[in-house]
Motif scaffolding. Structure first.
Motif, PDB file in Angstrom:
ATOM      1  N   PRO A   1       0.817  -1.225   0.000  1.00  0.00           N
ATOM      2  CA  PRO A   1       0.000   0.000   0.000  1.00  0.00           C
ATOM      3  C   PRO A   1       0.845   1.266   0.000  1.00  0.00           C
ATOM      4  CG  PRO A   1      -0.048  -1.053   2.166  1.00  0.00           C
ATOM      5  CD  PRO A   1       0.615  -2.015   1.226  1.00  0.00           C
ATOM      6  N   ALA A   2       2.056   1.218   0.600  1.00  0.00           N
ATOM      7  CA  ALA A   2       2.912   2.410   0.626  1.00  0.00           C
ATOM      8  C   ALA A   2       3.360   2.784  -0.781  1.00  0.00           C
ATOM      9  CB  ALA A   2       4.126   2.165   1.525  1.00  0.00           C
ATOM     10  N   ILE A   3       3.756   1.791  -1.577  1.00  0.00           N
ATOM     11  CA  ILE A   3       4.202   2.056  -2.950  1.00  0.00           C
ATOM     12  C   ILE A   3       3.031   2.525  -3.805  1.00  0.00           C
ATOM     13  CG2 ILE A   3       5.022   0.886  -5.050  1.00  0.00           C
ATOM     14  CD1 ILE A   3       6.919  -0.714  -3.261  1.00  0.00           C
ATOM     15  N   TRP A   4       1.864   1.924  -3.607  1.00  0.00           N
ATOM     16  CA  TRP A   4       0.689   2.372  -4.364  1.00  0.00           C
ATOM     17  C   TRP A   4       0.366   3.823  -4.024  1.00  0.00           C
ATOM     18  CZ3 TRP A   4      -4.187   3.977  -2.680  1.00  0.00           C
ATOM     19  CH2 TRP A   4      -5.129   4.131  -3.691  1.00  0.00           C
ATOM     20  N   LEU A   5       0.509   4.179  -2.732  1.00  0.00           N
ATOM     21  CA  LEU A   5       0.214   5.551  -2.308  1.00  0.00           C
ATOM     22  C   LEU A   5       1.174   6.552  -2.945  1.00  0.00           C
ATOM     23  CD1 LEU A   5      -1.430   7.475  -0.553  1.00  0.00           C
ATOM     24  CD2 LEU A   5       0.108   6.964   1.359  1.00  0.00           C
ATOM     25  N   TYR A   6       2.421   6.127  -3.232  1.00  0.00           N
ATOM     26  CA  TYR A   6       3.357   7.010  -3.932  1.00  0.00           C
ATOM     27  C   TYR A   6       2.722   7.540  -5.231  1.00  0.00           C
ATOM     28  CZ  TYR A   6       7.237   5.289  -1.001  1.00  0.00           C
ATOM     29  OH  TYR A   6       8.071   4.965   0.034  1.00  0.00           O
ATOM     30  N   GLY A   7       2.088   6.638  -5.981  1.00  0.00           N
ATOM     31  CA  GLY A   7       1.485   7.036  -7.249  1.00  0.00           C
ATOM     32  C   GLY A   7       0.318   7.990  -7.063  1.00  0.00           C
ATOM     33  N   ILE A   8      -0.489   7.748  -6.024  1.00  0.00           N
ATOM     34  CA  ILE A   8      -1.618   8.633  -5.739  1.00  0.00           C
ATOM     35  C   ILE A   8      -1.109  10.031  -5.376  1.00  0.00           C
ATOM     36  CG2 ILE A   8      -3.509   9.043  -4.117  1.00  0.00           C
ATOM     37  CD1 ILE A   8      -4.163   6.916  -6.124  1.00  0.00           C
ATOM     38  N   GLU A   9      -0.012  10.077  -4.622  1.00  0.00           N
ATOM     39  CA  GLU A   9       0.570  11.377  -4.267  1.00  0.00           C
ATOM     40  C   GLU A   9       1.043  12.126  -5.519  1.00  0.00           C
ATOM     41  OE1 GLU A   9       2.394  10.729   0.213  1.00  0.00           O
ATOM     42  OE2 GLU A   9       3.598  10.109  -1.501  1.00  0.00           O
ATOM     43  N   ARG A  10       1.730  11.432  -6.416  1.00  0.00           N
ATOM     44  CA  ARG A  10       2.209  12.095  -7.638  1.00  0.00           C
ATOM     45  C   ARG A  10       1.031  12.606  -8.471  1.00  0.00           C
ATOM     46  NH1 ARG A  10       6.453  12.821 -10.868  1.00  0.00           N
ATOM     47  NH2 ARG A  10       7.834  11.766  -9.411  1.00  0.00           N
TER      48      ARG A  10
ATOM     49  N   PRO B   1       4.671  14.878   1.135  1.00  0.00           N
ATOM     50  CA  PRO B   1       4.502  13.563   0.502  1.00  0.00           C
ATOM     51  C   PRO B   1       5.541  12.550   0.974  1.00  0.00           C
ATOM     52  CG  PRO B   1       5.417  15.148  -1.066  1.00  0.00           C
ATOM     53  CD  PRO B   1       5.014  15.917   0.145  1.00  0.00           C
ATOM     54  N   SER B   2       5.109  11.291   1.056  1.00  0.00           N
ATOM     55  CA  SER B   2       6.030  10.212   1.418  1.00  0.00           C
ATOM     56  C   SER B   2       6.814   9.720   0.207  1.00  0.00           C
ATOM     57  CB  SER B   2       5.248   9.052   2.037  1.00  0.00           C
ATOM     58  OG  SER B   2       4.272   8.557   1.117  1.00  0.00           O
ATOM     59  N   ASN B   3       6.339  10.031  -1.001  1.00  0.00           N
ATOM     60  CA  ASN B   3       7.006   9.626  -2.235  1.00  0.00           C
ATOM     61  C   ASN B   3       8.368  10.318  -2.341  1.00  0.00           C
ATOM     62  OD1 ASN B   3       7.872   9.205  -4.897  1.00  0.00           O
ATOM     63  ND2 ASN B   3       5.793   9.229  -5.698  1.00  0.00           N
ATOM     64  N   PRO B   4       9.476   9.557  -2.307  1.00  0.00           N
ATOM     65  CA  PRO B   4      10.802  10.192  -2.313  1.00  0.00           C
ATOM     66  C   PRO B   4      11.152  10.878  -3.629  1.00  0.00           C
ATOM     67  CG  PRO B   4      11.010   7.801  -2.516  1.00  0.00           C
ATOM     68  CD  PRO B   4       9.579   8.084  -2.245  1.00  0.00           C
ATOM     69  N   SER B   5      10.417  10.578  -4.706  1.00  0.00           N
ATOM     70  CA  SER B   5      10.747  11.179  -6.002  1.00  0.00           C
ATOM     71  C   SER B   5      10.084  12.535  -6.204  1.00  0.00           C
ATOM     72  CB  SER B   5      10.327  10.237  -7.139  1.00  0.00           C
ATOM     73  OG  SER B   5       8.918  10.168  -7.239  1.00  0.00           O
ATOM     74  N   ILE B   6       9.207  12.937  -5.284  1.00  0.00           N
ATOM     75  CA  ILE B   6       8.511  14.223  -5.422  1.00  0.00           C
ATOM     76  C   ILE B   6       9.285  15.289  -4.651  1.00  0.00           C
ATOM     77  CG2 ILE B   6       6.401  15.497  -4.922  1.00  0.00           C
ATOM     78  CD1 ILE B   6       4.835  12.950  -5.224  1.00  0.00           C
ATOM     79  N   LYS B   7       9.825  16.239  -5.373  1.00  0.00           N
ATOM     80  CA  LYS B   7      10.559  17.346  -4.772  1.00  0.00           C
ATOM     81  C   LYS B   7       9.720  18.610  -4.911  1.00  0.00           C
ATOM     82  CE  LYS B   7      13.989  14.496  -4.214  1.00  0.00           C
ATOM     83  NZ  LYS B   7      14.227  13.906  -2.877  1.00  0.00           N
ATOM     84  N   LEU B   8       9.294  19.152  -3.792  1.00  0.00           N
ATOM     85  CA  LEU B   8       8.404  20.300  -3.827  1.00  0.00           C
ATOM     86  C   LEU B   8       9.179  21.598  -3.750  1.00  0.00           C
ATOM     87  CD1 LEU B   8       5.567  19.089  -1.416  1.00  0.00           C
ATOM     88  CD2 LEU B   8       5.613  19.023  -3.906  1.00  0.00           C
ATOM     89  N   GLY B   9       8.776  22.548  -4.583  1.00  0.00           N
ATOM     90  CA  GLY B   9       9.346  23.887  -4.505  1.00  0.00           C
ATOM     91  C   GLY B   9       8.565  24.746  -3.532  1.00  0.00           C
ATOM     92  N   LYS B  10       8.958  26.000  -3.404  1.00  0.00           N
ATOM     93  CA  LYS B  10       8.295  26.888  -2.458  1.00  0.00           C
ATOM     94  C   LYS B  10       6.832  27.130  -2.818  1.00  0.00           C
ATOM     95  CE  LYS B  10      12.436  29.390  -0.977  1.00  0.00           C
ATOM     96  NZ  LYS B  10      13.097  30.702  -0.863  1.00  0.00           N
TER      97      LYS B  10
END
Length: 622
Positions: A189-198, A337-346
């Motif tokens: 479920p954690a990996i699936w949630l990564y996609g929902i976050e993106r 986000p818990s997804n490590p590939s999502i880098k948020l700007g200001k």
């Protein structure tokens, strides 16, 4: 001068005639091209060229609104204007197709190997995606689907690409089941949630669909950190989409503790309206808000019966209902986000502010008073165990010390004969009498212990040599009938399926939470009965025998249908005719009788209610 004008007119007319003749000649040439030449002129792929084996198709996207429901095609390169379009520069200069990161939402399917994944709400690609995404289903990676009896991996993974072949097979099987069964490891479920976050944070699409999918996942999670993160995500997203009141209320009813942010959103719709807070909203608010719960008050799970009892008390003490005004203070809501590939700007994922109704609790005093009256009026009766038939109180503490290894906190396994001798009963007879059973249960409860299996099931035979499990219990605790039914059904399922491994027991135990309205303590008790259920001393015919004696054929069918549905999500048992055959044989039912379509369409909770209706009368003697 006249001749000059006539000359100009003749020249212009002659030029127009020649141009018309040229156009006619061109059209005639095109019409004379043979069909074979026309086909040859088209830019078709070579017949021998290898085509992608994996293809998803969808109707062309005609508006931005349709993007959220689109399923991308393996043949369609993405452009900036449309997921299907090429820019004019790309059309002039063909380029090699990159491994695009594509989204497959609720309206699409992924066909992979031998399974179809309907509406996975996940990203996929044909090869390593150009955009790094740990949840992306790379269709070129090998998979191995679990078979009956295969040991399932206990370890997890950080991404789909990092999974083993077997882990990918387990993950895809879970997705193909519409994610309605409890996952066997937190990584899925954690990996699936990564996609929902993106999809929601980066793409900013499908927000309503994603929050609905997150709602469905939450009850299946038993990992506190993951559940807490998912609740935070739902809270943040609910603010973004301003979830409809009925959807938000339905979600809050499922939880015993609701974050203040969600309750603030729920109350915001009624503030400054001068309308009284509906009793259903007031009941959910006072029941689920930890800040409003006074010290010592119990956590009450939602039930329609409790709501009906609360409503008249609430309306009377709150003069028809609590009227709220919008507070001056606000609450800041953001989400990391818990997804490590999502880098948020200001400027990405800007926090939002909502009215903070819990900065001043004084406004809720009438509601708090009505809740206090409700709890007193509906306090369960405390039953004092009848120990008059015990000549002298047994030394239970010494009994436990003797049987339990020093320093151990594991559930204590014993036999009924052990306790019978402690209580000076005649254990030379093969079976216990009803009076002996009741005395044992009452004594154990006074001493702070629960005995499994339940000794109060009507028609069930109990023998002195039977193994029992002693679980620690708060003295005086009265176990609910709902829990006792769930415990019995879990025991029956384990015996019918010959469960002897934790990897099978745990999903079944979680399944009981989906079927019955159990409390957190109830789930802990179900988990505690594992040692007894994994080494079951009875076969399924033992349970079927006394069920046949005490239940009608229609009631036994209800139990059979419930059990088949309860195991339908497990690859080794779902749609397995052997399981149906065993259950029908032990409960004396016709296995070839087709289950009515109306019964098939019932939800698991509805089937759980019917099961409780059938089985609760069997516990009337305790």
């Amino acid at each position: 001068m006249l001749f000059i004008v006539i000359g100009i007119f003749v020249v212009v007319a002659l030029g127009a005639f020649l141009r018309q003749q040229s156009k006619t000649s061109t059209v005639t040439e095109e019409e004379n091209i043979q069909p074979e030449q026309q086909i040859a002129a088209l830019d078709l792929p070579d017949e021998e060229e290898e085509q992608p084996e994996f293809t998803l198709t969808a109707k062309p996207v005609t508006s931005p609104e349709l993007v959220s429901g689109a399923t991308y095609s393996a043949h369609a390169p993405a452009g900036e204007e449309s997921p299907y379009g090429r820019s004019s520069e790309q059309k002039q200069k063909p380029q090699a197709q990159s491994n695009l990161l594509r989204w497959c939402g609720r309206s699409g399917n992924i066909q992979l190997d031998s399974i179809t994944i309907p509406g996975p709400a996940a990203y996929w690609s044909n090869g390593e995606p150009a955009t790094p995404e740990p949840s992306c289903i790379d269709t070129t990676l090998p998979t191995a689907f679990p078979k009956s009896g295969d040991p399932l991996p206990a370890e997890g993974a950080e991404s789909y690409a990092g999974m083993t072949e077997l882990q990918r097979g387990i993950y895809l099987t879970w997705l193909s089941g519409a994610r309605i069964q409890p996952p066997i490891h937190a990584c899925y479920p954690a990996i699936w949630l990564y996609g929902i976050e993106r999809r929601t944070i980066v793409d900013k699409l499908d927000l309503t669909m994603c929050i609905n999918e997150a709602f469905r996942l939450l009850p299946l999670l038993r990992w506190e950190t993951l559940s807490s993160n998912l609740v935070n995500f739902i809270t943040w997203l609910a603010v973004k989409v301003w979830l409809p009141d009925e959807d938000l209320l339905g979600f809050c009813r499922r939880l015993n503790n609701v974050p203040e942010g969600l309750l603030d959103i729920l109350l915001n719709s009624y503030a400054n309206s001068m309308l009284p807070l509906p009793s259903a909203v007031a009941f959910t608010l006072i029941r689920t808000c930890a800040k409003l719960r006074r010290e010592g008050q119990p956590v009450i799970p939602h039930s329609d019966e409790a709501l009906q009892k609360f409503t008249p008390i609430y309306k009377e003490l709150c003069n028809g209902g609590l009227i709220l005004m919008k507070p001056q203070t606000t609450l800041r809501i953001d989400y990391k986000p818990s997804n490590p590939s999502i880098k948020l700007g200001k400027k990405d994922n800007d926090p939002v502010e909502i009215p903070d109704f819990f900065s001043d609790l004084h406004v809720f005093k009438p509601l708090l008073d009505s809740w206090e009256v409700f709890l007193v009026a509906n306090k369960p009766e405390e039953k004092t165990p009848d120990l008059s038939n015990i000549a002298e109180r047994p030394d239970f503490e010494e009994f436990i010390k003797t049987l339990r290894p020093e320093g151990s906190d594991l559930p204590l396994m014993a036999t009924l004969q052990n306790i019978g001798k402690l209580m000076k009963f005649d254990t030379t007879q093969p079976k216990l009498t009803g009076k002996e059973r009741k005395a044992i249960v009452d004594t154990a409860q006074v001493e702070g212990w629960q005995i499994l299996p339940d000794l109060g099931v009507s028609g069930r035979e109990y023998r002195w040599q039977d193994r029992i499990l002693l679980l620690e219990l708060e003295p005086g605790t009265q176990l609910s009938q709902v829990y006792r039914v769930a415990s019995f059904m879990l025991e029956f399922l384990c015996a019918s399926l010959a469960v002897d491994e934790d990897r099978v027991f745990e999903p079944l135990r979680q399944r009981m939470s989906e079927c019955f309205p159990l409390t957190e303590d109830d789930n802990i008790r179900l988990e505690g009965q594992k040692p007894l259920n994994l080494s079951t001393q009875y076969g399924p015919e033992y349970y079927g025998g006394f069920l046949c004696e005490w239940l009608s054929e229609e009631e036994r069918k209800t139990i059979r249908n419930f059990m088949l549905d309860a195991v339908s999500f497990m690859p080794e048992f779902g749609n397995n005719p052997e399981v149906n055959s065993i259950l029908c044989e032990v409960m004396n039912l016709n296995e070839y009788e087709e289950i009515p379509e109306q019964e098939m369409k019932r939800s698991l909770r509805d089937k759980g209610k019917n099961t409780m209706r059938v089985l609760i009368p069997l516990f009337k003697n305790n």
